[in-house]
Design a protein around this motif. Structure first.
Motif, PDB file in Angstrom:
ATOM      1  N   ARG A 119       8.928  -3.515  -0.876  1.00 55.13           N
ATOM      2  CA  ARG A 119       8.716  -2.682   0.250  1.00 55.13           C
ATOM      3  C   ARG A 119       9.803  -1.698   0.566  1.00 55.13           C
ATOM      4  NH1 ARG A 119       6.675  -6.378   5.061  1.00 55.13           N
ATOM      5  NH2 ARG A 119       8.322  -7.703   4.154  1.00 55.13           N
ATOM      6  N   ASP A 120      10.932  -1.973  -0.066  1.00 51.97           N
ATOM      7  CA  ASP A 120      12.154  -0.889   0.009  1.00 51.97           C
ATOM      8  C   ASP A 120      12.108  -0.212  -0.850  1.00 51.97           C
ATOM      9  OD1 ASP A 120      12.676  -3.149  -1.833  1.00 51.97           O
ATOM     10  OD2 ASP A 120      14.628  -2.909  -1.924  1.00 51.97           O
ATOM     11  N   ARG A 121      11.353  -0.106  -2.122  1.00 59.37           N
ATOM     12  CA  ARG A 121      11.231   0.794  -3.445  1.00 59.37           C
ATOM     13  C   ARG A 121      10.437   1.794  -2.875  1.00 59.37           C
ATOM     14  NH1 ARG A 121      14.357  -0.203  -7.986  1.00 59.37           N
ATOM     15  NH2 ARG A 121      13.679  -1.902  -9.219  1.00 59.37           N
ATOM     16  N   GLU A 122      11.025   3.182  -3.528  1.00 54.83           N
ATOM     17  CA  GLU A 122      10.312   4.515  -2.912  1.00 54.83           C
ATOM     18  C   GLU A 122       8.875   4.588  -3.594  1.00 54.83           C
ATOM     19  OE1 GLU A 122      12.444   7.684  -5.164  1.00 54.83           O
ATOM     20  OE2 GLU A 122      12.124   6.753  -6.864  1.00 54.83           O
ATOM     21  N   TYR A 123       8.489   3.761  -4.782  1.00 57.99           N
ATOM     22  CA  TYR A 123       7.093   3.811  -5.009  1.00 57.99           C
ATOM     23  C   TYR A 123       6.038   3.062  -3.872  1.00 57.99           C
ATOM     24  CZ  TYR A 123       8.373  -0.775  -7.177  1.00 57.99           C
ATOM     25  OH  TYR A 123       8.624  -1.984  -7.437  1.00 57.99           O
ATOM     26  N   PHE A 124       6.714   2.577  -3.225  1.00 61.54           N
ATOM     27  CA  PHE A 124       6.138   1.847  -2.069  1.00 61.54           C
ATOM     28  C   PHE A 124       6.132   2.587  -0.738  1.00 61.54           C
ATOM     29  CE2 PHE A 124       5.153  -0.876   1.405  1.00 61.54           C
ATOM     30  CZ  PHE A 124       4.108  -1.568   1.048  1.00 61.54           C
ATOM     31  N   THR A 125       7.488   2.853  -0.546  1.00 61.28           N
ATOM     32  CA  THR A 125       7.576   3.751   0.871  1.00 61.28           C
ATOM     33  C   THR A 125       7.138   5.176   0.782  1.00 61.28           C
ATOM     34  OG1 THR A 125       9.594   4.519   0.010  1.00 61.28           O
ATOM     35  CG2 THR A 125      10.003   2.311   1.209  1.00 61.28           C
ATOM     36  N   GLY A 126       7.012   5.565  -0.330  1.00 62.35           N
ATOM     37  CA  GLY A 126       6.361   6.917  -0.345  1.00 62.35           C
ATOM     38  C   GLY A 126       4.805   7.125   0.018  1.00 62.35           C
ATOM     39  N   PRO A 127       3.936   6.206  -0.744  1.00 62.21           N
ATOM     40  CA  PRO A 127       2.771   6.049  -0.443  1.00 62.21           C
ATOM     41  C   PRO A 127       2.466   5.457   1.339  1.00 62.21           C
ATOM     42  CG  PRO A 127       3.022   5.363  -2.606  1.00 62.21           C
ATOM     43  CD  PRO A 127       4.224   5.391  -2.001  1.00 62.21           C
ATOM     44  N   ALA A 128       3.311   4.526   1.505  1.00 60.15           N
ATOM     45  CA  ALA A 128       3.157   3.904   2.879  1.00 60.15           C
ATOM     46  C   ALA A 128       3.308   4.774   3.919  1.00 60.15           C
ATOM     47  CB  ALA A 128       4.310   2.673   3.224  1.00 60.15           C
ATOM     48  N   ALA A 129       4.126   6.034   3.584  1.00 69.13           N
ATOM     49  CA  ALA A 129       4.467   7.303   4.462  1.00 69.13           C
ATOM     50  C   ALA A 129       3.487   8.066   4.398  1.00 69.13           C
ATOM     51  CB  ALA A 129       5.906   7.720   4.378  1.00 69.13           C
ATOM     52  N   GLY A 130       2.466   8.025   3.581  1.00 70.62           N
ATOM     53  CA  GLY A 130       1.059   8.993   3.494  1.00 70.62           C
ATOM     54  C   GLY A 130       1.183   9.682   2.341  1.00 70.62           C
ATOM     55  N   GLN A 131       1.921   9.595   1.319  1.00 75.88           N
ATOM     56  CA  GLN A 131       1.711  10.326   0.208  1.00 75.88           C
ATOM     57  C   GLN A 131       0.759   9.569  -0.808  1.00 75.88           C
ATOM     58  OE1 GLN A 131       6.343  10.892  -0.832  1.00 75.88           O
ATOM     59  NE2 GLN A 131       5.049  12.014  -1.968  1.00 75.88           N
ATOM     60  N   GLN A 132      -0.367  10.363  -1.058  1.00 77.97           N
ATOM     61  CA  GLN A 132      -1.561   9.837  -1.926  1.00 77.97           C
ATOM     62  C   GLN A 132      -1.242   9.351  -3.281  1.00 77.97           C
ATOM     63  OE1 GLN A 132      -4.480   9.342  -0.355  1.00 77.97           O
ATOM     64  NE2 GLN A 132      -5.307   8.219  -2.067  1.00 77.97           N
ATOM     65  N   PHE A 133      -0.331  10.047  -3.770  1.00 75.58           N
ATOM     66  CA  PHE A 133       0.150   9.976  -5.107  1.00 75.58           C
ATOM     67  C   PHE A 133       1.571  10.032  -5.278  1.00 75.58           C
ATOM     68  CE2 PHE A 133       1.148  11.184  -9.745  1.00 75.58           C
ATOM     69  CZ  PHE A 133       0.642  10.150 -10.136  1.00 75.58           C
ATOM     70  N   PHE A 134       2.391   9.223  -5.778  1.00 74.56           N
ATOM     71  CA  PHE A 134       3.938   9.348  -5.985  1.00 74.56           C
ATOM     72  C   PHE A 134       4.343   8.824  -7.429  1.00 74.56           C
ATOM     73  CE2 PHE A 134       8.096   7.680  -5.264  1.00 74.56           C
ATOM     74  CZ  PHE A 134       8.764   8.483  -4.582  1.00 74.56           C
ATOM     75  N   THR A 135       5.444   9.757  -7.711  1.00 81.37           N
ATOM     76  CA  THR A 135       6.193   9.705  -8.986  1.00 81.37           C
ATOM     77  C   THR A 135       7.344   9.049  -8.768  1.00 81.37           C
ATOM     78  OG1 THR A 135       4.882  11.282  -9.938  1.00 81.37           O
ATOM     79  CG2 THR A 135       6.768  10.682 -11.265  1.00 81.37           C
ATOM     80  N   SER A 136       8.010   7.820  -9.233  1.00 81.50           N
ATOM     81  CA  SER A 136       9.258   7.529  -8.828  1.00 81.50           C
ATOM     82  C   SER A 136      10.179   8.197  -9.859  1.00 81.50           C
ATOM     83  CB  SER A 136       9.441   5.952  -9.170  1.00 81.50           C
ATOM     84  OG  SER A 136       9.263   5.841 -10.614  1.00 81.50           O
TER      85      SER A 136
ATOM     86  N   VAL B  51      -0.070  -4.121  -4.395  1.00 84.28           N
ATOM     87  CA  VAL B  51       0.879  -4.826  -3.457  1.00 84.28           C
ATOM     88  C   VAL B  51       0.316  -4.527  -2.001  1.00 84.28           C
ATOM     89  CG1 VAL B  51       3.400  -5.016  -2.426  1.00 84.28           C
ATOM     90  CG2 VAL B  51       2.895  -4.544  -4.929  1.00 84.28           C
ATOM     91  N   SER B  52       0.108  -5.433  -1.175  1.00 81.92           N
ATOM     92  CA  SER B  52      -0.442  -5.279   0.085  1.00 81.92           C
ATOM     93  C   SER B  52       0.517  -4.841   1.037  1.00 81.92           C
ATOM     94  CB  SER B  52      -0.734  -6.677   0.778  1.00 81.92           C
ATOM     95  OG  SER B  52       0.420  -7.550   1.054  1.00 81.92           O
ATOM     96  N   ALA B  53       0.003  -4.378   1.923  1.00 78.32           N
ATOM     97  CA  ALA B  53       1.271  -3.677   3.216  1.00 78.32           C
ATOM     98  C   ALA B  53       2.207  -4.513   3.551  1.00 78.32           C
ATOM     99  CB  ALA B  53       0.216  -3.130   4.450  1.00 78.32           C
ATOM    100  N   ASP B  54       1.957  -5.950   3.565  1.00 76.92           N
ATOM    101  CA  ASP B  54       2.979  -6.676   4.294  1.00 76.92           C
ATOM    102  C   ASP B  54       3.871  -7.230   2.952  1.00 76.92           C
ATOM    103  OD1 ASP B  54       1.232  -8.724   2.667  1.00 76.92           O
ATOM    104  OD2 ASP B  54       0.659  -9.773   4.458  1.00 76.92           O
ATOM    105  N   GLY B  55       3.843  -6.545   1.727  1.00 75.59           N
ATOM    106  CA  GLY B  55       4.469  -6.831   0.500  1.00 75.59           C
ATOM    107  C   GLY B  55       4.449  -7.935  -0.325  1.00 75.59           C
ATOM    108  N   ARG B  56       3.064  -8.630  -0.278  1.00 73.71           N
ATOM    109  CA  ARG B  56       2.557  -9.573  -1.034  1.00 73.71           C
ATOM    110  C   ARG B  56       2.158  -8.894  -2.361  1.00 73.71           C
ATOM    111  NH1 ARG B  56      -1.995 -12.053   0.682  1.00 73.71           N
ATOM    112  NH2 ARG B  56      -2.337 -10.514   2.156  1.00 73.71           N
ATOM    113  N   THR B  57       2.292  -9.364  -3.528  1.00 72.96           N
ATOM    114  CA  THR B  57       1.734  -8.929  -4.809  1.00 72.96           C
ATOM    115  C   THR B  57       0.338  -9.645  -4.738  1.00 72.96           C
ATOM    116  OG1 THR B  57       3.809  -8.885  -5.744  1.00 72.96           O
ATOM    117  CG2 THR B  57       1.814  -8.831  -7.117  1.00 72.96           C
ATOM    118  N   LEU B  58      -0.749  -9.109  -4.717  1.00 69.58           N
ATOM    119  CA  LEU B  58      -2.135  -9.344  -4.736  1.00 69.58           C
ATOM    120  C   LEU B  58      -2.607  -9.613  -6.290  1.00 69.58           C
ATOM    121  CD1 LEU B  58      -3.785  -7.353  -2.044  1.00 69.58           C
ATOM    122  CD2 LEU B  58      -2.624  -9.649  -1.836  1.00 69.58           C
ATOM    123  N   TYR B  59      -2.163  -8.447  -7.045  1.00 68.85           N
ATOM    124  CA  TYR B  59      -2.545  -8.644  -8.446  1.00 68.85           C
ATOM    125  C   TYR B  59      -1.406  -7.916  -9.154  1.00 68.85           C
ATOM    126  CZ  TYR B  59      -7.256  -9.679  -7.135  1.00 68.85           C
ATOM    127  OH  TYR B  59      -8.504 -10.134  -6.345  1.00 68.85           O
TER     128      TYR B  59
END
Length: 275
Positions: free
Chosen positions: A127-144, A107-115
């Motif tokens: 982009r509202d899901r924690e598996y996106f917001t966690g990495p977007a905020a700086g976490q390298q690896f995230f477990t939902s 998923v791209s930074a603007d929310g598009r599913t690329l693959y």
């Protein structure tokens, strides 16, 4: 004299009977006590072994998912072009070795599913899901935590990785799993009626459970996180389940190098009924 002798004999017989009964009762009581303790010891050993089995499986899934996410990142290349058949083939290949329920998304930074490897996946903004917001905020690896799929409403959990190019956030790589995968493991362990398996994060959020629950569950205030985990990374105890109120004997194990805890439990009443 005869009457006194008879009375004395009767008292002696009664004393003997009482003493015999007390000795017999003590022996039976000791055997019952030992049997009860042995049954509980077997149950404790069973949930400890089961929690270890879940720990091993969970550790393997986490490590394999991390490797797959790294491969997905590498497959994108430096320019991150969408709709490349070669890239999609590489992303599919990265899932080899994972459970069949695993699905990959970029998923791209603007929310598009690329693959995605999910042919039924609509282009939903996550982009509202924690598996996106966690990495977007700086976490390298995230477990939902446990999630409800927006595609088919099934219970799922995910691992995700922050994607960067030249230190700029460009999106998130995600692998989702069907939470029902614990069901096959529970069946293979044969713990009996009333048994459960679960994976939790150290913050108390439920990641997966079988039998399943309806939606997310925060157990941060539960006795496991308040009393047991601060004192030991593994153990067992008797507890009333916060999910269904059933009394269970529960074993727990922390998964090394992760923020996850695995649980196995058996119904206490069912276990003692067998005894």
């Amino acid at each position: 004299m005869v009457t006194k002798a008879i009375a004395g004999s009767a008292r002696a017989a009664a004393t003997f009977i009482v003493a015999t009964f007390l000795v017999y009762s003590s022996i039976v009581g000791a055997l019952i006590y030992q049997g009860f303790n042995a049954a509980q010891d077997r149950a404790e050993s069973s949930v400890t072994s089961a929690a270890k089995a879940v720990k091993i499986n969970t550790g393997w899934i986490v490590e394999t998912a991390k490797q797959a996410l790294r491969q997905m990142d590498f497959a994108l290349g430096p320019d991150v072009e969408p709709d490349s058949p070669t890239t999609l083939t590489s992303i599919r290949a990265s899932l080899q070795g994972l459970p069949s329920s695993a699905k990959a998304y970029i998923v791209s930074a603007d929310g598009r599913t690329l693959y995605t490897t999910d042919p039924d996946a609509p282009n939903i903004d996550v982009r509202d899901r924690e598996y996106f917001t966690g990495p977007a905020a700086g976490q390298q690896f995230f477990t939902s935590s446990l999630l409800t799929s927006r595609i088919d409403s099934s219970p799922i959990f995910t691992f995700s990785r922050r994607l960067e190019r030249e230190s700029v956030f460009i999106g998130v790589a995600i692998i989702s799993f069907d939470a029902a995968l614990l069901g096959d493991l529970l069946e293979s362990l044969d713990l009996g009626p009333g048994s459960t398996l679960a994976i939790l994060r150290r913050d108390g959020m439920l990641v997966a459970r079988h039998p399943p629950v309806d939606g997310p569950l925060d157990l941060a205030q539960h006795v496991l996180f308040k009393d047991h985990l601060p004192n030991s990374d593994a153990g067992n105890y008797i507890v009333e389940s916060p999910v269904d109120g059933e009394k269970r004997l529960l074993g727990y194990q922390t998964v090394p190098e992760t923020e996850l805890v695995t649980i196995a439990s058996v119904g206490y009443i069912q276990t003692m009924d067998r005894f």
